[in-house]
Design an enzyme around this catalytic site. Structure first.
Site, PDB file in Angstrom:
ATOM      1  N   LYS A 135      63.821   5.295  51.115  1.00 23.66           N
ATOM      2  CA  LYS A 135      64.430   5.646  49.835  1.00 23.66           C
ATOM      3  C   LYS A 135      63.646   4.929  48.742  1.00 23.66           C
ATOM      4  CE  LYS A 135      68.960   5.754  47.512  1.00 23.66           C
ATOM      5  NZ  LYS A 135      70.421   5.467  47.686  1.00 23.66           N
ATOM      6  N   ASP A 151      83.741   5.835  47.080  1.00 22.30           N
ATOM      7  CA  ASP A 151      83.023   7.096  46.846  1.00 22.30           C
ATOM      8  C   ASP A 151      83.008   7.957  48.102  1.00 22.30           C
ATOM      9  OD1 ASP A 151      81.766   8.895  45.190  1.00 22.30           O
ATOM     10  OD2 ASP A 151      79.762   8.038  45.441  1.00 22.30           O
ATOM     11  N   LYS A 172      83.319  11.058  50.054  1.00 24.44           N
ATOM     12  CA  LYS A 172      83.243  12.499  49.828  1.00 24.44           C
ATOM     13  C   LYS A 172      82.268  13.079  50.845  1.00 24.44           C
ATOM     14  CE  LYS A 172      79.681  11.954  46.227  1.00 24.44           C
ATOM     15  NZ  LYS A 172      79.328  12.262  44.821  1.00 24.44           N
ATOM     16  N   ASN A 227      78.519  12.174  50.985  1.00 24.80           N
ATOM     17  CA  ASN A 227      78.124  10.813  51.360  1.00 24.80           C
ATOM     18  C   ASN A 227      78.332  10.523  52.845  1.00 24.80           C
ATOM     19  OD1 ASN A 227      77.322  10.219  48.793  1.00 24.80           O
ATOM     20  ND2 ASN A 227      79.187   9.127  48.221  1.00 24.80           N
TER      21      ASN A 227
END
Length: 211
Positions: A6, A100, A102, A105
């Site tokens: 990343k 977070d 969802k 993710n």
């Protein structure tokens, strides 16, 4: 071994106000070690880039499967939910609120197991403390976040209820094409319409989580 790299541009992080969330993600990933949470192996930087060397998870996002199949069976939903619960319990035991949860993710590995990823909105919090940041993603934020009433670890369980509903139906429970109207449904206490054919156990779980 195969890894995912990343790469983050430092200037872009400053411009988009993501410096704090990037530091948070690195700090969390450096301390967690769980089979259902993506693992950070190395982190380094160059003059203008930040680089995170992480597990390569090649199964894609849970979101893709939900969108394509428009909902799962209860057995499949139970399988994913149980692994998510184990990951959340681990984070909470370390006083980390995920904030977070969802489908975007949650990645699936080559064996079909989940990998929780993206910890930029996570927060360190003791059980008795509340935080007041308004963060999260539309339809997955608990009412106390939207109302800025202060929140703790319970917000992750509310988001889990939304996610379980979405896995069964294909859409979040308070979804609306107009996000503002979706928020109004959520905040005015609109009745939760259970998925067609949902078992009493599933209905009881959803009623307990999304309330």
């Amino acid at each position: 071994a195969v890894y995912a790299l990343k790469v983050l541009n430092k200037e872009d992080l400053v411009t988009t106000n993501q410096v704090l969330s990037t530091k948070t993600e690195r700090r969390v990933l450096e301390v967690v070690n769980h089979p259902f949470i993506v693992r950070l192996h190395y982190a380094f930087e160059t003059r203008d880039k930040l680089c995170l060397v992480m597990d390569f998870v090649n199964g894609g996002e849970l979101f893709t499967y939900i969108s394509r199949e428009r909902g799962f069976s209860e057995d499949r939903t139970r399988f994913y939910a149980s692994e998510i619960i184990l990951a959340l319990e681990y984070l909470h035991a370390m006083d980390i609120i995920y904030r977070d949860l969802k489908p975007e993710n949650i990645l699936l590995d080559r064996h079909g197991h989940i990998q929780l990823t993206d910890f930029g909105l996570s927060k360190d919090a003791m059980e008795t403390q509340k935080t007041y940041s308004v963060v999260g993603s539309p339809y997955y934020m608990a009412p106390e976040i939207l109302l800025n009433q202060g929140h703790g670890k319970a917000v992750d369980w509310w988001s889990l209820g939304v996610l379980i509903f979405e896995m069964l139906v294909g859409l979040p429970p308070f979804y609306h094409d107009n996000t503002r109207l979706g928020y109004e449904k959520l905040l005015t206490g609109a009745a939760l319409e259970f998925p067609a054919g949902a078992s009493p156990a599933a209905q009881g779980l959803l009623a307990g989580l999304v309330r």
